[in-house]
Design an enzyme around this catalytic site. Sequence first.
Site, short mmCIF file in Angstrom:
data_model
loop_
_atom_site.label_atom_id
_atom_site.label_comp_id
_atom_site.label_asym_id
_atom_site.label_seq_id
_atom_site.Cartn_x
_atom_site.Cartn_y
_atom_site.Cartn_z
N GLU A 2 -4.54 18.14 -10.49
CA GLU A 2 -4.97 18.58 -11.81
C GLU A 2 -6.43 19.02 -11.87
OE1 GLU A 2 -4.75 16.05 -15.54
OE2 GLU A 2 -2.89 17.16 -15.61
N HIS A 25 7.83 11.97 -27.94
CA HIS A 25 6.78 12.74 -27.28
C HIS A 25 7.04 14.26 -27.40
CE1 HIS A 25 3.89 14.05 -24.31
NE2 HIS A 25 4.87 14.69 -23.68
N LYS A 64 2.83 11.87 -10.45
CA LYS A 64 1.98 11.00 -11.27
C LYS A 64 2.80 9.79 -11.65
CE LYS A 64 -0.80 14.09 -14.06
NZ LYS A 64 -1.16 14.26 -15.48
N GLU A 108 9.92 20.46 -24.39
CA GLU A 108 9.20 20.64 -23.11
C GLU A 108 9.78 21.84 -22.35
OE1 GLU A 108 6.53 18.95 -21.95
OE2 GLU A 108 6.53 17.00 -22.97
N ARG A 158 0.82 -1.23 0.00
CA ARG A 158 0.00 0.00 0.00
C ARG A 158 0.84 1.26 0.00
NH1 ARG A 158 -2.67 -3.11 3.58
NH2 ARG A 158 -4.43 -4.17 2.64
N HIS A 171 -0.64 14.72 -28.29
CA HIS A 171 -1.07 13.33 -28.06
C HIS A 171 -1.76 12.76 -29.30
CE1 HIS A 171 -1.14 14.09 -23.44
NE2 HIS A 171 0.02 13.57 -23.82
N LYS A 202 7.59 23.59 -12.85
CA LYS A 202 6.68 22.46 -12.65
C LYS A 202 6.36 22.30 -11.16
CE LYS A 202 4.97 18.06 -13.70
NZ LYS A 202 4.98 16.85 -14.49
N ASN A 248 -0.36 21.31 -19.95
CA ASN A 248 -0.82 20.57 -21.11
C ASN A 248 -0.69 21.35 -22.42
OD1 ASN A 248 -1.51 18.01 -20.63
ND2 ASN A 248 -3.67 18.30 -21.08
N ARG A 262 -2.94 23.21 -13.14
CA ARG A 262 -2.06 22.20 -13.69
C ARG A 262 -2.32 21.98 -15.19
NH1 ARG A 262 0.16 16.96 -10.38
NH2 ARG A 262 1.32 16.05 -12.08
N HIS A 267 -0.12 19.74 -25.79
CA HIS A 267 -0.31 18.30 -25.61
C HIS A 267 -1.59 17.74 -26.23
CE1 HIS A 267 3.19 18.61 -23.10
NE2 HIS A 267 3.17 17.32 -22.82
N1 LIG Z 1 4.64 11.00 -14.78
C1 LIG Z 1 4.57 12.09 -15.51
O1 LIG Z 1 4.15 13.15 -15.04
C2 LIG Z 1 5.05 12.03 -16.92
C3 LIG Z 1 5.22 13.22 -17.66
C4 LIG Z 1 5.71 13.12 -18.95
C5 LIG Z 1 6.03 11.89 -19.49
N2 LIG Z 1 5.84 10.76 -18.76
C6 LIG Z 1 6.20 9.44 -19.30
O2 LIG Z 1 7.59 9.42 -19.54
C7 LIG Z 1 7.87 8.44 -20.55
C8 LIG Z 1 8.90 8.99 -21.51
O3 LIG Z 1 10.07 9.27 -20.80
P1 LIG Z 1 11.47 9.54 -21.53
O4 LIG Z 1 11.28 10.49 -22.65
O5 LIG Z 1 12.44 9.85 -20.46
O6 LIG Z 1 11.75 8.15 -22.25
P2 LIG Z 1 12.48 6.81 -21.77
O7 LIG Z 1 12.37 6.61 -20.33
O8 LIG Z 1 11.96 5.75 -22.66
O9 LIG Z 1 14.00 7.09 -22.15
C9 LIG Z 1 14.34 7.33 -23.49
C10 LIG Z 1 15.54 6.48 -23.92
O10 LIG Z 1 16.73 7.03 -23.37
C11 LIG Z 1 17.50 6.01 -22.73
N3 LIG Z 1 18.21 6.69 -21.64
C12 LIG Z 1 17.70 7.16 -20.50
N4 LIG Z 1 18.62 7.83 -19.81
C13 LIG Z 1 19.76 7.76 -20.52
C14 LIG Z 1 21.07 8.30 -20.34
N5 LIG Z 1 21.38 9.06 -19.28
N6 LIG Z 1 21.99 8.03 -21.27
C15 LIG Z 1 21.68 7.30 -22.37
N7 LIG Z 1 20.46 6.81 -22.62
C16 LIG Z 1 19.51 7.03 -21.69
C17 LIG Z 1 16.47 5.02 -22.30
O11 LIG Z 1 17.06 3.75 -22.12
C18 LIG Z 1 15.49 5.04 -23.46
O12 LIG Z 1 15.92 4.23 -24.52
C19 LIG Z 1 6.54 8.09 -21.18
O13 LIG Z 1 6.15 6.81 -20.77
C20 LIG Z 1 5.58 9.14 -20.64
O14 LIG Z 1 4.26 8.65 -20.50
C21 LIG Z 1 5.38 10.82 -17.49
ZN LIG Z 2 4.85 16.22 -22.20
#
Ligand SMILES: NC(=O)c1ccc[n+]([C@@H]2O[C@H](COP(=O)([O-])OP(=O)(O)OC[C@H]3O[C@@H](n4cnc5c(N)ncnc54)[C@H](O)[C@@H]3O)[C@@H](O)[C@H]2O)c1
Ligand SMILES: [Zn+2]
Length: 362
Positions: A237, A265, A143, A185, A121, A252, A227, A245, A241, A248
């Site tokens: 949100e 993204h 999130k 971003e 939990r 999306h 942020k 977006n 918040r 976005h």
């Molecule tokens: N929780 C939230 O508020 C929130 C907000 C925005 C996005 N997200 C989520 O985040 C995800 C996308 O995250 P991302 O863009 O970081 O992608 P990711 O986590 O897939 O990383 C992108 C790539 O970079 C590589 N990588 C990571 N760090 C590295 C480093 N230091 N050196 C070399 N390679 C590295 C990873 O292995 C991967 O192949 C999505 O699933 C999205 O839904 C969440």
């Molecule tokens: Zn985003």
Amino acid sequence: MKSIRVTLPGHRHEILVEPGLTGLIPKLLKDRGLSDSVFVVTSPRIQKLYHQALTGAWPGDMPPPVFLQVPEGESSKSLEMASRLYTRLIRQGADRSAVVVALGGGVIGDLAGFVAATYLRGIRFVQVPTTLLAQIDSSIGGKVGINHELGKNLIGAFHQPSLVLSDPSLLLTLAEREWHSGLFEAVKYGIISSSRLFAFIESRLEAIRHREMDAITRLIVECAAIKARVISKDEKESGLRMILNFGHTVGHALEAACGYGKLRHGEAVGWGMLFAIEYSERKGLTSSRAARRMRELICALGLPRLPRLRSDEILASMEQDKKRRGRVLRLVVPSRIGRVSVVEAEDRESIRAALRGSGIVR
Ligand SMILES: NC(=O)c1ccc[n+]([C@@H]2O[C@H](COP(=O)([O-])OP(=O)(O)OC[C@H]3O[C@@H](n4cnc5c(N)ncnc54)[C@H](O)[C@@H]3O)[C@@H](O)[C@H]2O)c1
Ligand SMILES: [Zn+2]
């Protein structure tokens, strides 16, 4: 070391930003009582790159961290992967004192955070974001979640980290495309909330592109602070918040229309911001001069070409957006650099016109 405070009802934590911070992680965890039993969720690639930096100075009087690997890529944000992590935690005897450290990009952060939110939990977790997107966005706000086969991020929770540790020097190994994708971003934060940040990105664009440490550290600190401020005012949100977006709604829709994985993204958000700027300018909500400046910076980051898309397809997808209320489409549009407003778009023709005007639909 820069420290940003996140203050929420019943919870507060810090975001620390400093190049080279990774070597100090054991001490930072210990000082905050987060070192009893540490489980690091990461991917093979990131573990290979940063295992030494993280554990090289691990003190002998602290139990060594247990590494739990998950494959890289969006498909790891699944119930199946979460379940495998629960199994590992149970087998390792993780109790309520255990701390999950998410060492990776947004995928690892969302997955590990979700596991931490649900295991027993809820146990504590620490974000160690390794992508630009994760350092300025996904590690902040609490999130966490996984995907369902019927849609992205449909299963999740709000679970705040106990600490966020951002080391900008980890970003030097990031692929070029990931780096640039995250920069969209960063521009978003400038447009929604800080003309000063926007001007900083404009004036130091080359240094930022080349990842000069001073410039990118300042960039990360400023974006993370925005942020943190927004979510501190609106954790779940309900209103403010929503400005996060910006770019976005169409972003999306483009990700869905192009097929997940084709467009990064941030790139989709870049196109989505161009749409919102166009929409705003056409409605007379922003000046042509501001619109030009915003477009120039976004385009200077280099947007990939889109495949041929139909506006109907994009509109249908926008209408399915889970943030929509009733039939009314709400769009976040810039009024000037550093300020956005939320408008209700009732007529679809204006949206179609802005999709064409911004070059999304040819
Ligand atoms: N929780 C939230 O508020 C929130 C907000 C925005 C996005 N997200 C989520 O985040 C995800 C996308 O995250 P991302 O863009 O970081 O992608 P990711 O986590 O897939 O990383 C992108 C790539 O970079 C590589 N990588 C990571 N760090 C590295 C480093 N230091 N050196 C070399 N390679 C590295 C990873 O292995 C991967 O192949 C999505 O699933 C999205 O839904 C969440
Ligand atoms: Zn985003």
